[in-house]
Design an enzyme around this catalytic site. Structure first.
Site, PDB file in Angstrom:
ATOM      1  N   LYS A  14     -11.296  -5.284  -5.259  1.00 35.60           N
ATOM      2  CA  LYS A  14     -12.226  -4.134  -5.292  1.00 35.60           C
ATOM      3  C   LYS A  14     -11.787  -3.098  -6.318  1.00 35.60           C
ATOM      4  CE  LYS A  14     -11.618  -3.236  -1.131  1.00 35.60           C
ATOM      5  NZ  LYS A  14     -11.162  -3.292   0.148  1.00 35.60           N
ATOM      6  N   ARG A  89     -16.499   1.072   6.584  1.00 41.42           N
ATOM      7  CA  ARG A  89     -15.700  -0.036   7.104  1.00 41.42           C
ATOM      8  C   ARG A  89     -16.077  -0.410   8.527  1.00 41.42           C
ATOM      9  NH1 ARG A  89     -11.094   0.392   3.367  1.00 41.42           N
ATOM     10  NH2 ARG A  89      -9.237  -0.510   4.098  1.00 41.42           N
ATOM     11  N   ARG A 123       1.638  -8.525  -4.139  1.00 41.86           N
ATOM     12  CA  ARG A 123       1.225  -7.314  -4.851  1.00 41.86           C
ATOM     13  C   ARG A 123       2.383  -6.309  -4.922  1.00 41.86           C
ATOM     14  NH1 ARG A 123      -4.585  -5.137  -2.883  1.00 41.86           N
ATOM     15  NH2 ARG A 123      -3.535  -4.543  -0.961  1.00 41.86           N
ATOM     16  N   ARG A 156       3.468  -1.918  -1.379  1.00 40.48           N
ATOM     17  CA  ARG A 156       2.724  -0.907  -0.610  1.00 40.48           C
ATOM     18  C   ARG A 156       3.128  -1.034   0.851  1.00 40.48           C
ATOM     19  NH1 ARG A 156      -3.689  -0.884  -1.805  1.00 40.48           N
ATOM     20  NH2 ARG A 156      -3.692  -1.117   0.434  1.00 40.48           N
ATOM     21  N   ARG A 167      -5.146  -5.894   9.264  1.00 39.98           N
ATOM     22  CA  ARG A 167      -6.282  -5.538   8.404  1.00 39.98           C
ATOM     23  C   ARG A 167      -7.320  -6.653   8.353  1.00 39.98           C
ATOM     24  NH1 ARG A 167      -2.697  -3.296   3.989  1.00 39.98           N
ATOM     25  NH2 ARG A 167      -3.517  -4.992   2.745  1.00 39.98           N
TER      26      ARG A 167
HETATM   27  P1  AMP Z   1      -7.491   0.622   1.221  1.00 40.66           P
HETATM   28  O1  AMP Z   1      -6.766   1.080   0.014  1.00 40.66           O
HETATM   29  O2  AMP Z   1      -8.980   0.657   1.049  1.00 40.66           O
HETATM   30  O3  AMP Z   1      -6.992  -0.708   1.706  1.00 40.66           O
HETATM   31  O4  AMP Z   1      -7.169   1.680   2.391  1.00 40.66           O
HETATM   32  C1  AMP Z   1      -5.856   1.886   2.839  1.00 40.66           C
HETATM   33  C2  AMP Z   1      -5.855   2.413   4.262  1.00 40.66           C
HETATM   34  O5  AMP Z   1      -6.564   3.667   4.325  1.00 40.66           O
HETATM   35  C3  AMP Z   1      -6.553   1.519   5.284  1.00 40.66           C
HETATM   36  O6  AMP Z   1      -5.723   0.472   5.752  1.00 40.66           O
HETATM   37  C4  AMP Z   1      -6.898   2.542   6.364  1.00 40.66           C
HETATM   38  O7  AMP Z   1      -5.754   2.891   7.122  1.00 40.66           O
HETATM   39  C5  AMP Z   1      -7.297   3.761   5.542  1.00 40.66           C
HETATM   40  N1  AMP Z   1      -8.742   3.736   5.220  1.00 40.66           N
HETATM   41  C6  AMP Z   1      -9.302   3.626   3.978  1.00 40.66           C
HETATM   42  N2  AMP Z   1     -10.648   3.627   4.045  1.00 40.66           N
HETATM   43  C7  AMP Z   1     -10.956   3.733   5.365  1.00 40.66           C
HETATM   44  C8  AMP Z   1     -12.167   3.777   6.105  1.00 40.66           C
HETATM   45  N3  AMP Z   1     -13.378   3.703   5.498  1.00 40.66           N
HETATM   46  N4  AMP Z   1     -12.092   3.892   7.454  1.00 40.66           N
HETATM   47  C9  AMP Z   1     -10.904   3.967   8.084  1.00 40.66           C
HETATM   48  N5  AMP Z   1      -9.731   3.920   7.462  1.00 40.66           N
HETATM   49  C10 AMP Z   1      -9.733   3.804   6.117  1.00 40.66           C
END
Ligand code: AMP
Length: 222
Positions: A14, A89, A123, A156, A167
């Site tokens: 993404k 999400r 990663r 990360r 996840r």
């Molecule tokens: P990402 O970089 O999109 O994988 O987001 C990293 C973390 O941020 C996720 O594992 C969640 O803990 C939090 N997060 C990001 N976007 C959302 C969302 N739309 N709803 C809830 N938690 C989020």
């Protein structure tokens, strides 16, 4: 105005695909995960609220996410549109989003779980300049060091097998239904995320009826 949502399980590309799309079309990339990571790194009050949840690979509460998204979109700092990544999400976030904002398309990057595990666990991230690496496809020149700024690369905090399993579970349980909601109301474009990044970008351009992606010579050589 072009307003797109990009969806896909972690590791589906993404961030990479959003970056290629926004650079060329002058769109603003809005990553909810990046906003939260910024707050954690800068020890803000919000960062303290979300840090543990994020490190466990769990979803932050809808109220917090919605207020972050609302504040971000209220800035209207784009001329031509935006690509939002990592949101919505779950069903509630999707309803909040669809009630308040119009979108032109949803890009769904499809990737099998096995490939997700292979990609995510290899990663690495540079905490200095934010550059992403991958030990399979995009290794740094000197092992463990950023090519750009020389900082030691890190994993990360949420790229562990346990956090990834959480996840993936969340994704399948909560995010898939969002796609179904969008399929009924909006235009969802399914794109196979397995090919090389340039090929995936080309397919995104094609399904969205956008001008083709013309990779820069230096970007290809890199
Ligand atoms: P990402 O970089 O999109 O994988 O987001 C990293 C973390 O941020 C996720 O594992 C969640 O803990 C939090 N997060 C990001 N976007 C959302 C969302 N739309 N709803 C809830 N938690 C989020």
């Amino acid at each position: 105005m072009r307003k797109y949502v990009i969806m896909g399980v972690q590791g589906s590309g993404k961030g990479t695909q959003s970056a290629l799309l926004v650079a060329d079309l002058d769109l603003v990339h809005i990553s909810v995960g990046d906003i939260f990571r910024w707050h954690v790194q800068h020890h803000t009050k919000l960062g303290a609220q979300v840090r543990r949840t994020m490190h466990a690979g769990e979803l932050v509460s809808d109220d917090l996410v919605e207020s972050v998204v609302r504040d971000r979109l209220d800035k209207h700092d784009w001329n031509f549109g935006f690509v939002i990544d990592g949101f919505p999400r779950n069903g509630r976030q999707a309803e909040f989003f669809m009630e308040s904002y119009d979108i032109d398309g949803v890009i769904h990057l499809a990737l099998p779980d096995d490939e997700v595990r292979r990609r995510v666990l290899s990663r690495r991230l540079c905490p200095g300049c934010g550059m992403d690496y991958n030990l399979i496809a995009d290794r740094p020149e000197v092992e463990g060091r950023c090519d750009i700024c020389g900082t030691e690369l890190v994993t990360r905090a949420d790229d562990t097998p346990e956090a990834l399993a959480a996840r993936l579970r969340d994704y399948h349980e909560k995010t898939r239904p969002v796609l179904e909601l969008f399929r009924r109301k909006e235009v969802v474009h399914d794109v196979d995320a397995r090919p090389a990044p340039e090929a995936v970008q080309q397919e995104i351009r094609r399904v969205l009826d956008l001008p083709p992606y013309l990779p820069k010579a230096d970007a290809l050589a890199a």
